[in-house]
Design a protein around this motif. Sequence first.
Motif, PDB file in Angstrom:
ATOM      1  N   UNK A  70      41.314  40.811  30.499  1.00 15.22           N
ATOM      2  CA  UNK A  70      40.860  41.941  29.663  1.00 15.22           C
ATOM      3  C   UNK A  70      39.707  42.677  30.337  1.00 15.22           C
ATOM      4  N   UNK A  71      38.814  41.921  30.969  1.00 11.45           N
ATOM      5  CA  UNK A  71      37.712  42.571  31.675  1.00 11.45           C
ATOM      6  C   UNK A  71      38.237  43.424  32.818  1.00 11.45           C
TER       7      UNK A  71
ATOM      8  N   UNK B 157      42.691  34.987  30.198  1.00  6.01           N
ATOM      9  CA  UNK B 157      42.927  36.211  29.419  1.00  6.01           C
ATOM     10  C   UNK B 157      41.631  37.014  29.280  1.00  6.01           C
ATOM     11  N   UNK B 158      40.522  36.299  29.123  1.00  8.19           N
ATOM     12  CA  UNK B 158      39.225  36.979  29.047  1.00  8.19           C
ATOM     13  C   UNK B 158      38.983  37.778  30.330  1.00  8.19           C
ATOM     14  N   UNK B 159      39.235  37.129  31.458  1.00 10.40           N
ATOM     15  CA  UNK B 159      39.051  37.825  32.736  1.00 10.40           C
ATOM     16  C   UNK B 159      40.024  38.991  32.871  1.00 10.40           C
TER      17      UNK B 159
ATOM     18  N   UNK C 297      41.208  44.805  33.043  1.00 10.36           N
ATOM     19  CA  UNK C 297      41.857  45.994  32.470  1.00 10.36           C
ATOM     20  C   UNK C 297      40.809  47.007  32.005  1.00 10.36           C
ATOM     21  N   UNK C 298      39.692  46.484  31.472  1.00  8.50           N
ATOM     22  CA  UNK C 298      38.615  47.388  31.038  1.00  8.50           C
ATOM     23  C   UNK C 298      38.035  48.124  32.242  1.00  8.50           C
ATOM     24  N   UNK C 299      37.878  47.406  33.357  1.00  6.61           N
ATOM     25  CA  UNK C 299      37.354  48.046  34.579  1.00  6.61           C
ATOM     26  C   UNK C 299      38.337  49.108  35.069  1.00  6.61           C
TER      27      UNK C 299
END
Lengths: 156, 228
Positions: free
Chosen positions: B19-20, B15-17, B22-24
């Motif tokens: 979110x990253x 999930x951390x990856x 999606x942020x990108x």
Amino acid sequence: MTKEDIKILLVDDEKHFVDTLAERLAMRGFAAQVAYDGPEALKAVEQPVDVIVLDLRMPGMDGFEVLRNVKKSNPLVQVIILTGHGGDAEEQTAYRMGAYNFLRKPMDIDELLGSIRLAYRDKLENTMVAVSLAQGGDFESARDILKENKLKDGSD
Amino acid sequence: MNDTLCMARLLASAVHDMRNLLAIVRESAGLAQDIAALVSKQKAAGDGDRLSAGNSRISASLAEVQRAVLQGAALSEAMDYMAHAGGADGRNTAGPCDLARACRSFQLLAARQARAVQIQLSSEATAEPVWTNAPALAVLRSLLEVFDLCAAVGGQVALHIAADRLRKEEGIVIDVRDGSNREMVLAALTGAPMLSSMSPGWRAALTPWRDAGSRYFLSLVACEADSQ
């Protein structure tokens, strides 16, 4: 005071993300410096910085360690946590350690900018109050202002 | 380590990856929008050079969006794999399990955790299936246990995982490649041949792979349930 005067440091190991964010901030008139890990961030804060946007999980030195070190050496610098990781415990820890705000990725750039502006305004106010107290000879109260912006868990 | 802890750790990492990624996607798409707005102004002003630079920056941003979306799709597939391995469809969670797919899924799911301890994790992107009857979730748990052994001594190593067979037995080859902490990791894996994460009726063991000093074979063997 213009928006370009805010000295922003973006710290994240996701290189593409942080470079793109810096570019978008620049297009809005905010020049931001970037660091890709904790040691690089600590080196960057040897120069004047107003607001740090800081990731939590980074290889090697994590965001909490960066936050602790920054608040120890530069208590008035405001730190906004911006992370893809983080439950309630991390958020609580970050605030206890003196973080100004805790945001989760993906975020809206205007929300981040709003938070940066508010953090900068608070930093200016704190600095002005601390300076005027010190000029008036009230060093104890000035020290309290600095302390309030340091670690709040007493571990400093 | 139980199933819940294994799934929680791999899910948090994934999930951390996600979110990253999606942020990108959000920042890259936002940058493309920002530049497009500038380009239309420059077009109106007839500034050809800046127009061309702006267009190539938009293309680069959109390429990054595509890359992040593809990576996110692969990560979603790995999360789906783990969900089904844990019984999401209400079926029995026992095998069969394709060890090659388990390796690929594990690499994606644990990537963020791996980066945090400077472990460079890799697997075969297009390997042939290697089928075993071991439950998939137990295979992921065994891999996570091996990962933990490497992380416990400080990480900082490159690990390659690949499904293979040793004497007609299916398993996973753990190849300890470069890294400043390679010797410590080799010592940790050599000193911990038995793993405890398999389901009842299965045993996971780590043994040196043939004569290669830096490779280990994670074997997954059916055994009597009461021998656990």
